[in-house]
Design a protein around this motif. Structure first.
Motif, PDB file in Angstrom:
ATOM      1  N   VAL A  83      -3.493   9.478 -15.756  1.00 62.03           N
ATOM      2  CA  VAL A  83      -4.890   9.085 -15.714  1.00 62.03           C
ATOM      3  C   VAL A  83      -5.318   8.722 -14.307  1.00 62.03           C
ATOM      4  O   VAL A  83      -4.666   7.923 -13.643  1.00 62.03           O
ATOM      5  N   ASN A  84      -6.380   9.324 -13.882  1.00 68.67           N
ATOM      6  CA  ASN A  84      -7.041   8.979 -12.631  1.00 68.67           C
ATOM      7  C   ASN A  84      -6.085   8.841 -11.444  1.00 68.67           C
ATOM      8  O   ASN A  84      -6.110   7.867 -10.709  1.00 68.67           O
ATOM      9  N   THR A  85      -5.229   9.801 -11.314  1.00 69.46           N
ATOM     10  CA  THR A  85      -4.292   9.777 -10.207  1.00 69.46           C
ATOM     11  C   THR A  85      -4.388  11.091  -9.450  1.00 69.46           C
ATOM     12  O   THR A  85      -4.889  12.076  -9.974  1.00 69.46           O
ATOM     13  N   GLU A  86      -3.945  11.093  -8.237  1.00 70.34           N
ATOM     14  CA  GLU A  86      -4.056  12.287  -7.435  1.00 70.34           C
ATOM     15  C   GLU A  86      -3.068  13.341  -7.900  1.00 70.34           C
ATOM     16  O   GLU A  86      -1.882  13.058  -8.085  1.00 70.34           O
ATOM     17  N   ALA A  87      -3.566  14.541  -8.076  1.00 71.89           N
ATOM     18  CA  ALA A  87      -2.693  15.680  -8.339  1.00 71.89           C
ATOM     19  C   ALA A  87      -2.418  16.355  -6.999  1.00 71.89           C
ATOM     20  O   ALA A  87      -3.342  16.644  -6.240  1.00 71.89           O
TER      21      ALA A  87
END
Lengths: 111, 114
Positions: free
Chosen positions: B99-103
């Motif tokens: 969730v809401n993390t940098e890919a």
């Protein structure tokens, strides 16, 4: 349906001019929005995420839930800002965890 | 700085052949993804993978496609019988959380089916 729209395929500005790259989204849940950038011959990389409310390389983006927009702005464009910019919507719910990308806007900053 | 690496950078294959695209995600990441981008079109989600199984897949990811994490470091995308329309840039990505993390994306593999 979940969707990200970037209406401009190409945006061309002169160095020092303000830039606004438009992004609108359609999402039934609470959106998580990102801007990714791809410089020439480089990989996609995260530029901004809305939750951080940060400014990176002079760029800012504000989530406007009323207008379902997440436009990317910079007051004074630089030549090194020339790149492809992708707005992305994070789908997180249940087992979901992926990004929906817009078609991208190519920013060209002329000297 | 750790990076996602993809090999090969360019693969040319004949229609009907099987191809395997390889990715090495960032070592402490837990979530892995494949995306593709047909020339001139947008980046499209194919599949996400967590805890050694597919957690989500798109309509594009039909029975022709499969993913595997064979040895704890590689993450592969197999296309069983390639079609002309499979020609695209394939991007692997990984993230620490869902969730809401940098890919973090790899450089991509350009697949050309002839």
């Amino acid at each position: 349906a979940q969707r990200v729209t970037q209406p401009e395929k190409l945006l061309s500005v002169f160095k020092g001019a303000p830039v606004e790259l438009k992004c609108n989204y359609s999402y039934s849940g609470s959106p998580e929005l990102f801007w990714y950038v791809q410089y020439s011959r480089q990989r996609l990389q995260l530029l901004l995420r809305h939750i951080s409310r940060e400014s990176i390389k002079g760029f800012t983006a504000d989530l406007n839930k009323g207008e379902t927009s997440f436009h990317l702005k910079k007051p004074f464009a630089q030549e090194e800002d020339s790149a492809m910019y992708y707005c992305a919507l994070g789908q997180y719910g249940g087992s979901q965890g992926n990004l929906i990308f817009g078609k991208g806007t190519k920013l060209s900053v002329k000297p | 700085e750790p990076e996602v690496t993809q090999t090969p950078s360019h693969q040319v294959t004949q229609m009907g052949q099987e191809v395997i695209l390889r990715c090495v995600p960032i070592s402490n990441h837990l979530y892995f993804y494949w995306y593709r981008q047909i020339l001139g079109q947008k980046v499209e989600f194919l599949v996400s993978f967590y805890n050694n199984e597919i957690s989500e897949k798109s309509e594009i990811f039909d029975d022709q496609f499969s993913v595997e994490r064979p040895d704890g470091s590689n993450f592969t995308l197999k296309i069983r019988s390639t079609k002309l329309e499979d020609s695209a840039m394939y991007f692997c990505a990984s993230s620490l959380e869902r969730v809401n993390t940098e890919a973090f994306f790899g450089q991509g593999t350009r697949l050309t089916v002839v």
